[in-house]
Design a protein around this motif. Sequence first.
Motif, PDB file in Angstrom:
ATOM      1  N   ASN A  90       7.205  -0.627  -4.818  1.00 21.24           N
ATOM      2  CA  ASN A  90       7.865  -0.544  -3.509  1.00 21.24           C
ATOM      3  C   ASN A  90       8.659   0.749  -3.358  1.00 21.24           C
ATOM      4  N   LYS A  91       9.313   1.182  -4.428  1.00 18.48           N
ATOM      5  CA  LYS A  91      10.088   2.419  -4.400  1.00 18.48           C
ATOM      6  C   LYS A  91       9.199   3.616  -4.099  1.00 18.48           C
ATOM      7  N   ASN A  92       7.928   3.517  -4.468  1.00 23.33           N
ATOM      8  CA  ASN A  92       6.979   4.595  -4.227  1.00 23.33           C
ATOM      9  C   ASN A  92       6.196   4.411  -2.926  1.00 23.33           C
ATOM     10  N   GLY A  93       6.695   3.547  -2.059  1.00 20.75           N
ATOM     11  CA  GLY A  93       6.115   3.411  -0.734  1.00 20.75           C
ATOM     12  C   GLY A  93       4.803   2.658  -0.666  1.00 20.75           C
ATOM     13  N   ARG A  94       4.518   1.836  -1.668  1.00 26.80           N
ATOM     14  CA  ARG A  94       3.281   1.046  -1.670  1.00 26.80           C
ATOM     15  C   ARG A  94       3.615  -0.443  -1.609  1.00 26.80           C
ATOM     16  N   LYS A  95       2.582  -1.243  -1.330  1.00 26.71           N
ATOM     17  CA  LYS A  95       2.726  -2.692  -1.300  1.00 26.71           C
ATOM     18  C   LYS A  95       1.906  -3.298  -2.422  1.00 26.71           C
ATOM     19  N   MET A  96       2.482  -4.279  -3.097  1.00 25.54           N
ATOM     20  CA  MET A  96       1.840  -4.878  -4.263  1.00 25.54           C
ATOM     21  C   MET A  96       1.001  -6.095  -3.889  1.00 25.54           C
TER      22      MET A  96
END
Length: 296
Positions: free
Chosen positions: A119-125
């Motif tokens: 999330n910190k890197n702008g992605r969704k898990m």
Amino acid sequence: GYPELKKQASRFVKAFIDVDVSPRGCVPTTGSVAASFGSFIACTQRIPGKDKVLTFCQDIWREIFTIFPYEYVHIGGDEVRKDTWKECPDCQRRIREKGLKDEEELQSWFIHQMEAFINKNGRKMIGWDEILEGELAPGATVMSWRGTAGAREASAKGFDAILAPTSHCYFDYLQSEDRDTEPLGFNGVVTLEKIYALDPLDGIAPQQAQHILGVQANLWTEYIATPEHLEYMLLPRLPAPFPRRGRRENRFLLCRQPLQRRHRRRTGCQAHFRRRLRVFPQDLAGRADRRLHGAV
């Protein structure tokens, strides 16, 4: 390749990278791999009690983020055997330090660390439905493979979900009960009719339907030895899980001939479809069997 995936992602396909970070065990690799899928033990050194394991996983994803632009990333998180964690001093130390109750919470802790990093890197898990066994942060997406219960639970809790149940969407399963005419495959049956019968919103409350993002079909290739075998397992099942206009029972009739024509134009070859009452070429089945067992 990557350029083609990027092009499709910009049109109508949701593309994402899947790198399994599941800490699957504490036994060093011995050079031999268990071949019995029913009792397979993953041998790996991804030990959740070691700081360097978490750092290693984050470093891998950090590199991937610079290469692939996709919004979603899939971290796996399924089928983790935790019996060896009970004997692992690093795992037990982590459980004590973090005030965790047991090995189940240790896996949840590990998934949370990766989720926060993603999330910190702008992605969704995205993770398989086992990630529901721990508390999830807002924005996580659950891929429901052990039936559809995971999708129902996820949507009820306010999480997005993707349906990929083994019962309807695993294309490494055989296409019919007639095992004498089917090529080598996983010990299950997913017929075309069964796939069409899948209702992604079955059991989903109307107010939670927006959380069901769609359906994913899976073709695991442990048993796949040739391109022809792969095509056979995919077709005609591939279009079946995805909504099309028109009556449900007519979807295959509407899509089969266009797929054949496109395949012939692109490759000059006939696609390998399963047809009703059609015997699968025995030479392909034999090659698949020899390849799986290491024969030349």
